[in-house]
Structure formats: C-alpha cells, structure tokens
Design a protein around this motif. Structure first.
Motif, mmCIF file in Angstrom:
data_model
loop_
_atom_site.group_PDB
_atom_site.id
_atom_site.type_symbol
_atom_site.label_atom_id
_atom_site.label_comp_id
_atom_site.label_asym_id
_atom_site.label_seq_id
_atom_site.Cartn_x
_atom_site.Cartn_y
_atom_site.Cartn_z
ATOM 1 N N SER A 32 0.866 -1.175 0.000
ATOM 2 C CA SER A 32 0.000 0.000 0.000
ATOM 3 C C SER A 32 0.904 1.226 0.000
ATOM 4 O O SER A 32 2.134 1.113 -0.103
ATOM 5 N N ASP A 33 0.292 2.390 0.149
ATOM 6 C CA ASP A 33 1.094 3.613 0.222
ATOM 7 C C ASP A 33 2.035 3.591 1.423
ATOM 8 O O ASP A 33 3.069 4.263 1.418
ATOM 9 N N ALA A 34 1.673 2.812 2.458
ATOM 10 C CA ALA A 34 2.500 2.757 3.669
ATOM 11 C C ALA A 34 3.765 1.938 3.457
ATOM 12 O O ALA A 34 4.759 2.123 4.159
ATOM 13 N N GLY A 35 3.736 0.988 2.502
ATOM 14 C CA GLY A 35 4.898 0.137 2.273
ATOM 15 C C GLY A 35 4.476 -1.254 1.879
ATOM 16 O O GLY A 35 3.409 -1.458 1.279
ATOM 17 N N THR A 36 5.299 -2.241 2.245
ATOM 18 C CA THR A 36 5.045 -3.639 1.903
ATOM 19 C C THR A 36 5.165 -4.492 3.155
ATOM 20 O O THR A 36 6.068 -4.288 3.974
ATOM 21 N N ALA A 37 4.235 -5.458 3.300
ATOM 22 C CA ALA A 37 4.275 -6.386 4.424
ATOM 23 C C ALA A 37 4.281 -7.815 3.900
ATOM 24 O O ALA A 37 3.498 -8.158 3.010
ATOM 25 N N ALA A 38 5.169 -8.632 4.446
ATOM 26 C CA ALA A 38 5.165 -10.069 4.180
ATOM 27 C C ALA A 38 4.834 -10.756 5.499
ATOM 28 O O ALA A 38 5.567 -10.605 6.481
ATOM 29 N N VAL A 39 3.725 -11.476 5.537
ATOM 30 C CA VAL A 39 3.241 -12.109 6.765
ATOM 31 C C VAL A 39 3.287 -13.619 6.584
ATOM 32 O O VAL A 39 2.697 -14.161 5.638
ATOM 33 N N VAL A 40 3.973 -14.297 7.483
ATOM 34 C CA VAL A 40 3.997 -15.750 7.497
ATOM 35 C C VAL A 40 2.988 -16.196 8.558
ATOM 36 O O VAL A 40 3.072 -15.798 9.716
ATOM 37 N N GLY A 41 2.022 -17.026 8.165
ATOM 38 C CA GLY A 41 0.954 -17.411 9.080
ATOM 39 C C GLY A 41 -0.306 -16.624 8.763
ATOM 40 O O GLY A 41 -0.634 -16.387 7.601
ATOM 41 N N TRP A 42 -1.013 -16.198 9.805
ATOM 42 C CA TRP A 42 -2.270 -15.472 9.588
ATOM 43 C C TRP A 42 -2.479 -14.458 10.700
ATOM 44 O O TRP A 42 -2.048 -14.642 11.840
ATOM 45 N N ALA A 75 4.415 -14.267 11.955
ATOM 46 C CA ALA A 75 5.641 -13.475 12.014
ATOM 47 C C ALA A 75 5.607 -12.600 10.775
ATOM 48 O O ALA A 75 5.214 -13.051 9.691
ATOM 49 N N ALA A 76 5.975 -11.327 10.917
ATOM 50 C CA ALA A 76 5.810 -10.394 9.803
ATOM 51 C C ALA A 76 7.012 -9.476 9.683
ATOM 52 O O ALA A 76 7.628 -9.096 10.683
ATOM 53 N N VAL A 77 7.324 -9.126 8.446
ATOM 54 C CA VAL A 77 8.313 -8.100 8.138
ATOM 55 C C VAL A 77 7.586 -6.994 7.388
ATOM 56 O O VAL A 77 6.966 -7.242 6.350
ATOM 57 N N LEU A 78 7.648 -5.781 7.927
ATOM 58 C CA LEU A 78 6.983 -4.628 7.320
ATOM 59 C C LEU A 78 8.046 -3.641 6.858
ATOM 60 O O LEU A 78 8.818 -3.128 7.675
ATOM 61 N N VAL A 79 8.138 -3.420 5.577
ATOM 62 C CA VAL A 79 9.082 -2.457 5.022
ATOM 63 C C VAL A 79 8.287 -1.190 4.694
ATOM 64 O O VAL A 79 7.569 -1.135 3.686
ATOM 65 N N CYS A 80 8.379 -0.211 5.577
ATOM 66 C CA CYS A 80 7.636 1.038 5.404
ATOM 67 C C CYS A 80 8.537 2.077 4.724
ATOM 68 O O CYS A 80 9.713 1.828 4.457
ATOM 69 N N ARG A 81 7.996 3.250 4.478
ATOM 70 C CA ARG A 81 8.768 4.277 3.777
ATOM 71 C C ARG A 81 9.975 4.761 4.572
ATOM 72 O O ARG A 81 11.022 5.053 4.000
ATOM 73 N N ASP A 82 9.801 4.810 5.922
ATOM 74 C CA ASP A 82 10.863 5.398 6.730
ATOM 75 C C ASP A 82 11.472 4.443 7.736
ATOM 76 O O ASP A 82 12.352 4.817 8.508
#
Length: 606
Positions: A32-42, A75-82
């Motif tokens: 989204s505009d906020a960035g990218t999230a990769a979520v393993v699981g739910w 478990a999640a990795v969120l790559v945001c703008r900042d």
C-alpha cells in the motif's frame, strides 16, 4: 525452513518470499502507500489472510503508531517508507530471526540456520536449551553467534538502512473483552459462560477452507472439534469442510482409547454430518522412528523430536486431503484446569488454615500424599533449584536418571562445560520463568511455550500446507482463565471442571465424565526397545567436536540403558530426549538447509 528473507541490496531493503509457500497461503504479501508487508501465518482470521496482513500494515505503517498486536499466529516483516519493523504475535508460533553486526541488521529470515555460520556456535545457547523444553522460545539467543531471535510479542524497529532503533514488547488485543465473572460455587455458571465465549471465538478465527481437527477422545480435542462442527454447520465457517483426524491403536494400552474416540466422532458428526473421519492406523508407529531425520533437519534442536513419527503420520493424512489448518486441543491441561499454584499464593499471604484445607482436598482429589502436594506447589516454586538438589540426593540412589528434574544439571553434561558457559545462570533464569514471583500467574505464560513454536509442524509446513493452531492457547482464552478466582475453578477430583461445564450441552456423557486418559508411555517404551541400540550407536559414533566437549558419552549411554529398563520419570526422560536430539542435530548441522525455492522478490514502495 525459510519462508521469507529480508536483505539490503545496494543499501535498500528487499524482501524475498518462498513462492511455493505463498501459493499455499502460508505467506501473504500486501503493499500500500505505507509500504510492503510479508506475513507468514495469519492475522485476525485464517480465512482472510490478505485482509489481516493489510490491517497489520495499516496499523503499524503509520508514523508514530503504537497499536496493540492483533490476534493470530504470525511473524511479519513490514518495510515502510521510513523504517522496517519485525513483528511476532505473543504466542510465538512462527519463528523469526535477524543477523546483527555492530548495531546494524544485515539480514532477516524465518530460519536461524540460513542466517548463521555453522563454524560459530553459541555455546551459551546449548546450556539454556538443556535446562528444559521451554527454554528456546523466550530467549533471544540462537545456536549461532550474531543471530538473534525476535521474541513473542516483540516489535523490532530498524531504520530503512538496517540500523537498530529499538525493541519493545507490545500487548495483544483480544477479539472481545469478556466480563469478569464472580465465583459461582460448584456450578461455575459465569466462569463457564465466559470460557465458552472465548473458546468459540478462538475456534472461529482458526477455521479455514478445509479444517482438520485432531480428535483423541479426550475432553480437550473433542471440545475444539465440536465447536468447529457447530460453527461450520451454522454457516459461520462459510460452508468450509471439516476433517476429523485421529490415530487408531488396535493393540496395547492405547487401544483402550478407541471407545472414547468412537463416541467423540459420533457426537461431532451429529452436529456436522458432512464431516469426514480420517482414521489413521498407527500400530506400527513408535517413538524415535527415523529419529535422525526428525531431530536433525529442524532449524534448531527439537526436544520433542522423539514423538514426531506419530504426529507426522497424522499430518501427512491431513495434507493429502488438502487441509489448510489443523486444530488441536493442546494447552487445555495447564490453561483451563484448576491452577494448583494458588496454594503457593495462600502460603505467601499467610493464609495457612485455608492452605491446609485446600492442600488436603487437592491430595484426596488427585490421590497423592499431602506432603507431595505441598512440596510440588509450595516448596518447589519457592526454592526450585534447592528442591531439585534435595530430590536428586534422596531419589538418585546411584542411577543416572534418578531424581533428575527440570533444572538440575544432567549428569552426562560435563561440569566444566556447564561452568564455562553459564548453565547455572540458565537454570536460574528458566526456574524464574517457569515459577516467577507469582507462580499461579507464571503457569499460564510457561504453558504457552510447551506448544509454541512447534518445530515439527513448522518444518513440515511446505509439504503439508498448514501449521498447527491451538485454540486453548489463544490470548483471549488465557486472559479469561487468568481472571477467574481459584474458587471458581477448584473442584477436587474433577479436572477441568469449568471446561466441562462450559461444554455441558455438547460433550457426550462418556467423555464429559472421564478424568483419566491413557498416556503415551507405551509408545515411548516401544521406541526405546526398538531403537535403543541405534541410539547407543548414534552417541558412540558422534563426530561433531561440540558433542564430546559437552557430553560424557558413557554416562549418556548409561542413561539410555536405564530408560530402556523403565527407570526414571517423565522429567528425566525429557532431559534425555532433548540431549539425544541435540546430538543428532549437531551431526547433521553441515547439511545445507532447504533453499528458499522459487523466490519472489518484493521491493518496498518508495
């Protein structure tokens, strides 16, 4: 097993996710505009993984946001703008690790093995692993130097270039806030109602497109399967399919469970006639079957690898049908049963008359001696290491396994290795975690780590297409039970009284009234008879230098021989099993971990 990887290429973060696991729904990527999230699981609901991942990104992607963690197994990795955020749910089902050097994170993965250098092993980790089977999930250490664990409920914040900015623990939010019930005496009305609501919610969010429920004929698994059947039959599961998964023993002590299993299946299918029974014959299964594979191929040493053959047989059957989630009754014993450590609270607050009365009632109800009850729930929590030392002196009688409890150094662990790498400090830390300042509350925290994370389920996820989920360990269920006063759950001689009352309208009479299940001791004894010589050969032929540095092999082999003769108890066998698993894990450490596969690069929005 690597489901995702984050690395910095040319100073910019890039995410890779395993294509095969993404196809199975085990990895969800949203942008989204906020960035990218990769979520393993739910997150939030098994059935709507994309919406859950998007919600997580929106909540945490806002600058300055400090939201509570949503429910789920993720478990999640969120790559945001900042910034970059590493997030795990509080129950820590899905692993997540990062490699750090000089205050800068250089890589993130769900696999510590893929991040670590097998030539640089962290010896303190192995001391902590050997203190007990709950040691791994709540310590930052991993088997590899410079590789760290993101803890359950933790949010790790990095700069966009990987500099470490902070690590904070976040509280989770619950699906709803149950009322605080009053103690109702023997009928448990308010307490039972709140538990039923919480358990229904926990099952509802875990129901998938095709849901398998493990059914053993016990109160716990039958309760979960009944609730899943009711929800699916009522359309709350959006007409999903239900599979009833069970292992059948045709001989030996465990064959005595068959009538209860049949009764449970009949009761569940009354609510969901379309449910598919999947009965797997497991008479030929024994503990320690294919032990080198089950213990050696996991990301970290797996203390319960000896029991993996039974569970993997059932998992394979569910996978063949295409199940996308498997629910168990795991966790009910410590969570919804009466909490015996309230006796420690009575002693701590000098309510000695009440302590004596309830301890006697507990002793009668559990068919134990009064001193055994006081020792287990008052003395040991107050002085755990001293109590274990005394027990070992009294009950050892020259055997290796005699009197060996949760924290004392196993005789086969070399004393010089233990002293050099902090075994005593690890034992103190583990005992404080298990009992804490208020053991009656620490019980709930420690119980979660009996089943989380589940290395077998996680290691098999790519081939099975699911990871186990445990409704009884849902944060809402735990919070509900923590609110209850001891008087609302204490019913001598009737374990899990609140659960039985909560499920009174659904549980069949035979299962609602049973108080004892046949343990899996026969499976363990058969495994040692069948594979005892293999285990001895394994120890004698071990070549990894750390094995000889840590263990006195002759003493370890003597312990295997004693276990074959039936000496020791569950505590001692746990210590032996974890040590044997570690020997195998070290032997297979130089095997290359499974590759990420056909990976999909995900570039964060700029």
């Amino acid at each position: 097993m690597e489901a995702l990887r984050l690395a910095w290429v040319g100073g910019a973060p890039k995410l890779w996710t395993a294509e095969a696991m993404a196809r199975q729904g085990l990895v969800t990527t949203v942008s989204s505009d906020a960035g990218t999230a990769a979520v393993v699981g739910w997150v939030g609901s098994v059935r709507d993984r994309v919406a859950g991942a998007r919600g997580l990104l929106e909540d945490f992607g806002r600058p300055g946001a400090v939201p509570r963690l949503p429910i789920g197994d993720y478990a999640a990795v969120l790559v945001c703008r900042d910034r970059v955020l590493l997030v795990r749910d509080a129950q820590a089902r899905i692993p997540l690790f990062f490699r750090e050097s000089g205050g800068r994170v250089t890589a993130v993965s769900t696999s510590a093995r893929c991040l670590g250098d097998i030539a640089e092993l962290e010896r303190r980790y192995f001391c902590r692993y050997l203190t007990g089977n709950m040691a791994q999930p709540h310590w930052e250490l991993t088997p590899f130097v410079a590789v760290h664990r993101v803890l359950g409920g933790e949010v790790v914040e990095l700069s966009i270039t990987g500099e470490m900015h902070g690590r904070v623990m976040r509280r989770g939010r619950q699906a709803h806030e149950p009322s605080v019930p009053a103690a109702d005496g023997p009928h448990f009305g308010g307490a039972a109602k709140d538990l039923r609501l919480a358990l229904e919610s926990a099952v509802r969010c875990r129901v998938g497109r095709m849901t398998a429920c493990h059914v053993s004929g016990g109160t716990d698994s039958t309760s979960v399967a009944l609730l899943a059947a009711r929800q699916l039959a009522a359309g709350q599961g959006h007409l999903g399919e239900l599979v009833l998964l069970a292992g059948r023993f045709g001989r030996g002590e465990l064959a005595g469970e068959q009538p209860y299993l049949d009764e449970a299946m009949e009761a569940i299918r009354r609510h969901a006639p379309a449910a598919r029974p999947m009965i797997v014959d497991v008479d030929d299964v024994a503990d320690f079957d294919d032990f080198q594979h089950h213990a050696g191929d996991t990301d970290e040493p797996h203390a319960h690898a000896f029991r993996a053959p039974f569970w993997s047989r059932l998992h394979a059957a569910a996978a063949e049908l295409g199940c996308d989630t498997l629910l168990t009754g795991c966790g009910a014993d410590p969570i919804v049963d009466v909490n015996p450590f309230h006796l420690h609270r009575l002693a701590r607050t000098a309510q000695l008359r009440r302590l004596a009365k309830q301890a006697r009632a507990w002793a009668v109800g559990s068919e134990r001696g009064l001193w055994d009850v006081v020792s287990a729930y008052v003395v040991q929590p107050a002085l755990p290491l001293a109590a274990e030392r005394v027990t070992a002196l009294v009950h050892g009688r020259g055997t290796v396994l005699g009197g060996l409890g949760n924290f004392a150094r196993p005789p086969w662990l070399r004393s010089e290795f233990a002293r050099a790498h902090g075994y005593r400090e690890a034992s103190i830390a583990e005992s404080r975690f298990v009992f804490g300042r208020t053991p009656e509350q620490s019980r709930y925290d420690a119980a979660n780590y009996v089943a989380a994370p589940d290395p077998l389920s996680w290691n098999r996820a790519p081939q099975d297409g699911f990871v186990l989920s445990h409704p009884f360990l849902d944060p809402e269920v735990i919070a509900t039970m923590r609110r209850l006063p001891a008087d609302a759950t204490f019913h001598p001689g009737r374990p899990k009284a609140v659960l039985r009352e909560a499920m009174a309208d659904l549980l069949p009479p035979g299962i609602r009234g049973r108080v004892v299940k046949v343990p899996f001791n026969e499976l363990y004894a058969r495994g040692l008879r069948t594979h005892g010589n293999e285990l001895l050969d394994l120890c004698h032929s071990a070549r990894h230098p750390l094995t000889a540095e840590m263990f006195n092999i002759d003493t370890l082999c003597q312990a295997v021989g004693e276990a074959q003769l039936g000496l020791g108890d569950a505590y001692a066998w746990d210590r032996l099993n974890s040590s044997l698993a570690l020997v195998v894990w070290l032997e297979r450490l130089d095997r290359r971990p499974p590759a990420l596969g056909a990976a999909v690069p995900v570039i964060a929005g700029s």
